[in-house]
Design a protein around this motif. Structure first.
Motif, PDB file in Angstrom:
ATOM      1  N   UNK A 390     -14.522   1.805  -2.367  1.00 49.25           N
ATOM      2  CA  UNK A 390     -13.130   2.125  -2.037  1.00 49.25           C
ATOM      3  C   UNK A 390     -12.926   3.634  -1.879  1.00 49.25           C
ATOM      4  N   UNK A 391     -12.112   4.007  -0.927  1.00 46.82           N
ATOM      5  CA  UNK A 391     -11.753   5.403  -0.720  1.00 46.82           C
ATOM      6  C   UNK A 391     -10.598   5.765  -1.651  1.00 46.82           C
ATOM      7  N   UNK A 392     -10.704   6.898  -2.349  1.00 48.00           N
ATOM      8  CA  UNK A 392      -9.625   7.328  -3.239  1.00 48.00           C
ATOM      9  C   UNK A 392      -8.470   7.871  -2.402  1.00 48.00           C
ATOM     10  N   UNK A 393      -7.257   7.423  -2.706  1.00 44.54           N
ATOM     11  CA  UNK A 393      -6.067   7.877  -1.982  1.00 44.54           C
ATOM     12  C   UNK A 393      -5.049   8.430  -2.958  1.00 44.54           C
ATOM     13  N   UNK A 394      -4.142   9.221  -2.429  1.00 45.35           N
ATOM     14  CA  UNK A 394      -3.205   9.936  -3.291  1.00 45.35           C
ATOM     15  C   UNK A 394      -2.101   9.036  -3.838  1.00 45.35           C
ATOM     16  N   UNK A 395      -1.643   8.071  -3.023  1.00 46.12           N
ATOM     17  CA  UNK A 395      -0.577   7.167  -3.448  1.00 46.12           C
ATOM     18  C   UNK A 395      -1.163   5.775  -3.635  1.00 46.12           C
ATOM     19  N   UNK A 396      -0.898   5.146  -4.768  1.00 50.51           N
ATOM     20  CA  UNK A 396      -1.419   3.813  -5.043  1.00 50.51           C
ATOM     21  C   UNK A 396      -0.970   2.845  -3.954  1.00 50.51           C
ATOM     22  N   UNK A 397      -1.873   2.031  -3.403  1.00 49.13           N
ATOM     23  CA  UNK A 397      -1.499   1.151  -2.296  1.00 49.13           C
ATOM     24  C   UNK A 397      -0.384   0.172  -2.649  1.00 49.13           C
ATOM     25  N   UNK A 398      -0.295  -0.257  -3.912  1.00 48.74           N
ATOM     26  CA  UNK A 398       0.756  -1.209  -4.290  1.00 48.74           C
ATOM     27  C   UNK A 398       2.154  -0.606  -4.185  1.00 48.74           C
ATOM     28  N   UNK A 399       2.245   0.710  -4.034  1.00 45.36           N
ATOM     29  CA  UNK A 399       3.541   1.372  -3.881  1.00 45.36           C
ATOM     30  C   UNK A 399       3.932   1.538  -2.417  1.00 45.36           C
ATOM     31  N   UNK A 400       3.099   1.077  -1.498  1.00 40.22           N
ATOM     32  CA  UNK A 400       3.319   1.312  -0.069  1.00 40.22           C
ATOM     33  C   UNK A 400       3.624  -0.010   0.633  1.00 40.22           C
ATOM     34  N   UNK A 401       4.806  -0.106   1.240  1.00 44.49           N
ATOM     35  CA  UNK A 401       5.228  -1.301   1.966  1.00 44.49           C
ATOM     36  C   UNK A 401       4.777  -1.187   3.413  1.00 44.49           C
ATOM     37  N   UNK A 402       4.233  -2.291   3.949  1.00 43.46           N
ATOM     38  CA  UNK A 402       3.627  -2.258   5.283  1.00 43.46           C
ATOM     39  C   UNK A 402       4.056  -3.475   6.097  1.00 43.46           C
ATOM     40  N   UNK A 403       4.458  -3.228   7.322  1.00 45.78           N
ATOM     41  CA  UNK A 403       4.705  -4.292   8.304  1.00 45.78           C
ATOM     42  C   UNK A 403       3.625  -4.197   9.376  1.00 45.78           C
ATOM     43  N   UNK A 404       2.904  -5.291   9.610  1.00 47.26           N
ATOM     44  CA  UNK A 404       1.849  -5.313  10.625  1.00 47.26           C
ATOM     45  C   UNK A 404       2.405  -5.932  11.908  1.00 47.26           C
ATOM     46  N   UNK A 405       2.183  -5.251  13.034  1.00 51.64           N
ATOM     47  CA  UNK A 405       2.615  -5.710  14.351  1.00 51.64           C
ATOM     48  C   UNK A 405       1.384  -5.784  15.254  1.00 51.64           C
ATOM     49  N   UNK A 406       1.164  -6.927  15.861  1.00 50.07           N
ATOM     50  CA  UNK A 406      -0.057  -7.142  16.639  1.00 50.07           C
ATOM     51  C   UNK A 406       0.167  -6.798  18.105  1.00 50.07           C
ATOM     52  N   UNK A 407      -0.384  -5.681  18.529  1.00 51.34           N
ATOM     53  CA  UNK A 407      -0.315  -5.276  19.935  1.00 51.34           C
ATOM     54  C   UNK A 407      -1.676  -5.298  20.587  1.00 51.34           C
TER      55      UNK A 407
END
Length: 518
Positions: A390-407
């Motif tokens: 895993x790559x270390x990131x600054x903000x925990x992923x569980x705190x980030x809301x994501x909407x995926x759009x398929x283009x």
């Protein structure tokens, strides 16, 4: 346990239970007589590791006589003389590690290159409590914020008069009464009996890091601090002594200020302990002598911390694995608590801090939340069968809301990507939708500039994706998949999120040291 460290201010009448000052001792303390005021012992923690390293060598075949010779070279202080009404001793060993603000041995070139100008305050720049468990299988390091709002105990001043107890920042105890008053203040705050005391200065710290060949640190973004001169790129860097000093002193990198600096100190200490205690370095007699000569000029310790204690600590350090060393800071209720005539202070969370130090007194791990078992190899990347590390990131992923759009034009890719992002921790909507393809075919992450740190953390999971600012979009990240065949890469928070259910934010050494190269 109630913590007796917060004198009640008029402005604090509403906001929790009042805390009264600890009863003063009826015994008049001995005046503290300063030797020439000691240089700022920076990252005390590093010093501890080096002292421990010395012992590792002694137990690894270098010989008892060598360790006794080292013992004779350590400067001595008497931080326990005249102390009364001390907390009872518990199981295990507690060492107070202190870095003081002194620069007398710094050269002019070092002052210029590492931004070490100014007048030393003769106060503690860093304080940590290290607890070594009774079975010597586990170590706990707790950072004590230097700006902690506390009550300095009654003590004799330099003129021989008695100064009554008074509100002040914790780091002022050293300036007012040296090691003895520092120990009294820490014991009064924590209720933890201090068994040993160690302090060190800038020069020794830099030399030690250089002698061990530098220490690795990992960062998910560039770090630049004009106050210390720190300038590191994102990724893994091997720091020499001067750079290491800049790294552990920097407190103007983000809004976390001194609290963020303590986290970086903990990561550095974990990396230093890992390097020093792996055996390859310290079992080399020549290198051993170089390391010890680098620190002996300025390390000071209590008179009871002698060769036998060095050997004992060394044996323990040889057994410690990265996963068995835990690091945390005192829980904070208010990080910027103004006090008249004192300034901005740090006010502890009394209830959480009480539980933390109770665990230390009872020789228990300080994190009350069960965690997945660790292995010695935890810090290494997994095998190819398990996928990339895993790559270390600054903000925990569980705190980030994501909407995926398929283009992308590929049926099902939106759902597959949504599931992959959720599997690595992101709070996806679970409802991917269609979208027009991006103009150039590349996957795009649309984000509000106010959440740029979250956007960069998401981008680490989608290498090659284009970051596109969309002012006013809000905290929801929108990923529009292109025809570039985006693949999700696993990520993890650089610092695990706070624990719940009675625990405290804790990291272990295997979570913060840089992974070994594949």
């Amino acid at each position: 346990m109630g913590l007796p460290f917060l004198p009640t201010l008029p402005s604090d009448r509403r906001g929790g239970p009042e805390v009264t000052a600890q009863a003063r001792s009826s015994r008049r303390p001995r005046p503290y007589r300063t030797a020439p005021r000691s240089p700022r012992r920076p990252r005390w923690g590093m010093r501890l590791a080096t002292g421990a390293a010395v012992a590792v060598l002694g137990t690894g075949g270098i010989g008892h006589a060598v360790v006794y010779g080292i013992d004779g070279g350590i400067g001595r202080v008497d931080p326990f003389g005249g102390l009364s009404n001390r907390p009872g001793g518990g199981r295990g060993m507690n060492v107070l590690l202190v870095g003081t603000d002194g620069r007398e041995k710094i050269t002019e070139d070092e002052r210029r290159r590492y931004h070490l100008g100014g007048v030393p305050c003769h106060c503690t720049d860093t304080m940590m409590l290290m607890h070594l468990s009774a079975d010597r299988e586990r170590a706990t390091v707790i950072s004590l914020p230097r700006d902690t709002y506390t009550e300095i105990p009654e003590h004799a001043d330099e003129t021989g008069g008695v100064r009554p107890a008074h509100p002040q920042k914790l780091n002022a105890a050293y300036a007012e009464g040296g090691p003895g008053l520092t120990v009294r203040a820490v014991e009064q705050l924590t209720g933890v009996h201090v068994d040993h005391y160690m302090e060190i200065d800038f020069t020794s710290f830099m030399k030690t890091v250089d002698v061990v060949g530098g220490v690795q640190v990992c960062t998910v973004r560039p770090l630049k601090d004009d106050y210390t001169g720190l300038d590191l790129p994102a990724g893994t860097s091997t720091l020499d002594g001067g750079q290491a000093l800049q790294y552990v002193r920097s407190r103007h990198l983000d809004g976390a200020a001194d609290l963020g600096r303590m986290q970086r100190q903990q990561r550095f200490l974990a990396s230093l302990i890992h390097k020093v205690s792996d055996g390859r370095l310290l079992l080399n007699p020549v290198k051993f002598q170089e390391v010890t000569s680098a620190v002996l000029d300025s390390v000071r310790a209590d008179r009871g911390f002698g060769a036998d204690q060095l050997l004992e600590l060394g044996r323990a350090m040889r057994k410690l694995r990265p996963a068995s060393a835990e690091f945390t800071s005192v829980p904070v209720a208010v990080a910027n608590y103004p006090v008249p005539q004192i300034g901005s202070t740090v006010r502890w969370d009394e209830a959480a801090a009480g539980k933390l130090f109770q665990a230390l007194r009872e020789d228990r791990p300080v994190n009350a939340v069960p965690r997945a078992p660790h292995r010695t190899q935890d810090a290494k990347p997994p095998s190819r069968r398990d996928g990339p590390a895993p790559t270390a990131v600054e903000v925990a992923p569980e705190r980030i809301r994501v909407q995926v759009l398929n283009g992308s034009g590929v049926d099902g890719l939106g759902r597959t990507t949504d599931e992959a992002l959720r599997a690595t921790g992101f709070a996806t909507t679970g409802l991917p939708a269609g979208a027009p393809p991006p103009a150039d075919g590349h996957t795009v992450i649309g984000y509000d500039p106010r959440w740029d740190r979250s956007a960069h953390s998401l981008a680490a999971a989608l290498p090659g994706a284009e970051l596109r600012p969309v002012p006013g979009q809000g905290p929801l990240m929108k990923v529009v998949l292109g025809t570039d065949d985006p693949r999700v890469r696993p990520v993890r928070a650089q610092d695990p999120p706070p624990q719940h259910g009675g625990g405290v934010p804790v990291v272990t050494g295997d979570q913060v040291i840089c992974p070994d190269p594949a």
